[in-house]
Design a protein around this motif. Structure first.
Motif, short mmCIF file in Angstrom:
data_model
loop_
_atom_site.label_atom_id
_atom_site.label_comp_id
_atom_site.label_asym_id
_atom_site.label_seq_id
_atom_site.Cartn_x
_atom_site.Cartn_y
_atom_site.Cartn_z
N ALA A 17 -5.95 0.08 2.73
CA ALA A 17 -4.86 -0.88 2.91
C ALA A 17 -5.37 -2.16 3.56
CB ALA A 17 -3.75 -0.27 3.77
N GLY A 77 0.54 -5.11 -3.26
CA GLY A 77 -0.50 -4.13 -3.02
C GLY A 77 -1.18 -3.81 -4.34
N SER A 111 0.81 -1.21 0.00
CA SER A 111 0.00 0.00 0.00
C SER A 111 0.84 1.27 0.00
CB SER A 111 -0.94 0.00 1.21
OG SER A 111 -2.10 -0.75 0.94
N ILE A 128 -0.12 4.26 -2.39
CA ILE A 128 -0.50 5.58 -1.89
C ILE A 128 0.30 6.67 -2.59
CG2 ILE A 128 -0.28 7.08 0.15
CD1 ILE A 128 -1.11 4.51 1.79
N ASP A 169 -7.63 5.17 1.32
CA ASP A 169 -6.58 4.24 1.72
C ASP A 169 -7.27 3.03 2.35
OD1 ASP A 169 -4.39 2.87 2.68
OD2 ASP A 169 -4.05 4.22 4.37
N ILE A 176 -3.53 -0.60 -6.57
CA ILE A 176 -4.24 0.67 -6.69
C ILE A 176 -5.12 0.62 -7.92
CG2 ILE A 176 -2.27 1.78 -7.88
CD1 ILE A 176 -3.32 4.44 -6.60
N ASN A 185 -6.59 2.26 -2.84
CA ASN A 185 -5.50 1.29 -2.74
C ASN A 185 -5.82 0.25 -1.67
OD1 ASN A 185 -4.61 3.61 -0.67
ND2 ASN A 185 -3.62 1.71 -0.02
N THR A 186 -5.13 -0.87 -1.77
CA THR A 186 -5.27 -1.91 -0.75
C THR A 186 -3.99 -2.73 -0.70
OG1 THR A 186 -6.77 -3.60 0.15
CG2 THR A 186 -6.20 -3.78 -2.18
N SER A 187 -3.85 -3.49 0.36
CA SER A 187 -2.70 -4.41 0.50
C SER A 187 -3.20 -5.83 0.33
CB SER A 187 -2.05 -4.25 1.88
OG SER A 187 -1.44 -3.00 2.02
#
Length: 547
Positions: free
Chosen positions: A273, A313, A150, A154, A271, A315, A299-301
């Protein structure tokens, strides 16, 4: 005579070793013996069994691969155990068959699109899956990329918003330098968000948090920081401090009103994440994603609640409109025309393959079941801690929504809608009553004493404005089962009560010394009680008490 203020253990070890064998004895040895003396092949640690391993220079001669493995393996055994690492959001377990799949593809580089076309297809599928999951207007033409995590995602989301702001300013004939761009986020923002602002020369505007704002971004306060130079607002779906979701919809509505009054459009980057892989499954009715027009990127993890190993991650942008073309690079030297819009160039492909494995293996239903189990265990842990009277829980996933009734429980998966949405995270601290009664007991001792039992539970200050409050935090993940939860509660209660007995640093060290002993309420089953057998010897006190 003054004592030394610093002891250098490496220097001491160097002086304490046996002297080296003198060269004149070497001619008495056969060639085979000389080889053994050099390699130490008959010993467990080879020549490094008694010689120091080079730490800051490459050795002149190497050693056999088995010995190199053993030395590194043994030193790494001093690390914490990933299973008991309740501090990290990062996933630490995948099925063995996933391990096999990753190992088969561990040498592939994702950027080599022409060489590994199927891997690139899998990458594209994952982007489409996430776009559809987050309700992008057209997931069939999804725009996004895998990232290392993430943090990189970001940076990309922030860069895109900054570049769009610059283009608007230039088109209006306004300066992009004076006073320059700013970005708004809660003071609880994870360091990666602030890192974007510092690295890419954007003013950071941190919105103070409070107990009333639930330790997260307050949208109304955030509006006090908005102006024509605001490139966007980071809204966090799952605070790393307490697990609270920030109110994306409320923030968007306030920005809609602001645009009507001023004509200035401020975008939102979510965010997600952690929450990007929890909210869609546990709380599908929650409004936070691309259903809200003002959300331009998310976005994410994948390596958090996406359940893949560390290293992936994602986006996703709402559409190509929100990803400026000058951030996309055309590559012509790998065998075909390829495109890149990530900060990293080369990156391992196997984490992306692991993510796709999870999508196929778990499906929506599987992800939902895991999210609900995690939240259920988080609720159990939260209630147990509060019932002790020793702790106050700051996270809210165990609290009913306003108007919800505990009597509405059906025992089914729909029960999650009765509770406040959030991450399966339990943030807690000593209760006010406990602190008043035992003011000399330091909460950080609990972290240290839990570590001696194997648990990794962090104790840290809350974000600025509430920095005087320190909390302990447990991240409830897939492999934190009810059996481990039971053990953790027992250990926390035992440690706390041991500290109560004599609230001093000396006692904390005493407790530390005996904390290796294993306690369990299960020992009560089948145990002969004192009153059942006359003359039984009293416990000596060196054994841990039952929970």
């Amino acid at each position: 005579m003054a004592l030394s203020k610093h002891v250098n253990p490496e220097h001491i070890l160097k002086e304490s070793r046996d002297k080296a064998i003198k060269p004149r004895t070497a001619h008495h040895l056969t060639n085979t013996d000389q080889d053994k003396l050099h390699t130490g092949s008959t010993r467990y640690g080879a020549r490094y069994g008694t010689e120091s391993v080079p730490k800051y220079r490459i050795p002149s001669d190497g050693i056999d691969q088995e010995t190199a493995y053993q030395i590194i393996h043994d030193e790494l055994s001093l690390d914490g155990q990933p299973l008991l690492n309740l501090a990290s959001f990062v996933q630490t377990w995948m099925p063995p068959i996933a391990d096999k799949l990753m190992l088969e593809n561990i040498s592939k580089n994702l950027i080599d699109q022409d060489e590994y076309p199927i891997t690139q297809d899998i990458h594209t599928r994952c982007i489409s899956i996430l776009s559809e999951l987050w309700h992008a207007p057209s997931h069939h033409h999804a725009v996004g990329t895998a990232t290392t995590g993430s943090s990189e995602a970001i940076q990309l989301g922030g860069l895109a918003m900054k570049r769009l702001w610059q283009e608007k300013r230039k088109a209006a004939g306004k300066s992009i330098h004076e006073p320059g761009p700013n970005i708004i986020m809660g003071a609880n923002a994870q360091v990666a968000l602030e890192k974007f602002a510092r690295y890419f020369e954007v003013e950071t505007r941190l919105v103070p948090i409070s107990v009333e704002s639930k330790y997260r971004l307050d949208p109304k306060k955030a509006m006090e920081y908005v102006d024509e130079n605001t490139i966007g607002i980071y809204v966090i779906l799952g605070s790393t401090y307490t697990g609270h979701y920030e109110p994306v919809k409320e923030m968007a509505d306030l920005l809609d009103e602001y645009e009507k009054k001023t004509g200035i459009s401020i975008p939102i980057h979510v965010d997600g994440a952690s929450g990007g892989f929890v909210a869609p499954f546990a709380n599908p009715k929650l409004e936070w994603d691309f259903k809200i027009p003002r959300v331009v990127s998310i976005n994410t993890s994948g390596h958090k609640f996406g359940l893949a190993y560390v290293g992936v991650g994602w986006i996703i942008w709402r559409s190509a409109k929100y990803l400026p073309k000058d951030l996309i690079f055309e590559l012509h030297y790998l065998g075909s025309v390829e495109y890149s819009f990530s900060l990293n160039f080369s990156r391992p492909a196997h984490p992306i393959i692991a993510q796709y494995f999870n999508f196929l293996h778990l499906g929506f239903r599987g992800y939902r079941e895991i999210a609900l189990i995690d939240l259920k265990n988080a609720r159990t842990l939260s209630r147990a801690l509060e019932k002790t009277g020793y702790y106050t829980v700051l996270s809210d996933v165990h609290r009913l929504k306003p108007g919800a009734s505990a009597a509405a429980h059906s025992g089914g998966e729909g029960d999650v809608e009765l509770y406040e949405p959030g991450l399966p995270v339990v943030a807690f601290r000593f209760s006010d009553g406990f602190q008043q009664k035992y003011p000399d007991i330091q909460q950080k001792w609990v972290q240290t004493l839990l570590r001696t039992k194997g648990w990794i539970v962090p104790n840290y200050d809350l974000a600025p404005d509430l920095g005087q409050i320190d909390i302990l935090r447990v991240v409830v993940k897939e492999n934190f089962t009810e059996a481990l939860l039971d053990r953790l509660v027992c250990d926390i209660v035992e440690i706390t009560e041991d500290l109560i007995k004599q609230d001093s640093p000396v006692h904390a060290l005493t407790t530390l010394g005996k904390s290796h002993a294993v306690s369990s309420h299960e020992k009560a089953h089948g145990r002969v009680e004192d009153h059942e057998v006359e003359g039984i010897q009293k416990p000596s006190g060196v054994y841990s008490k039952t929970c």
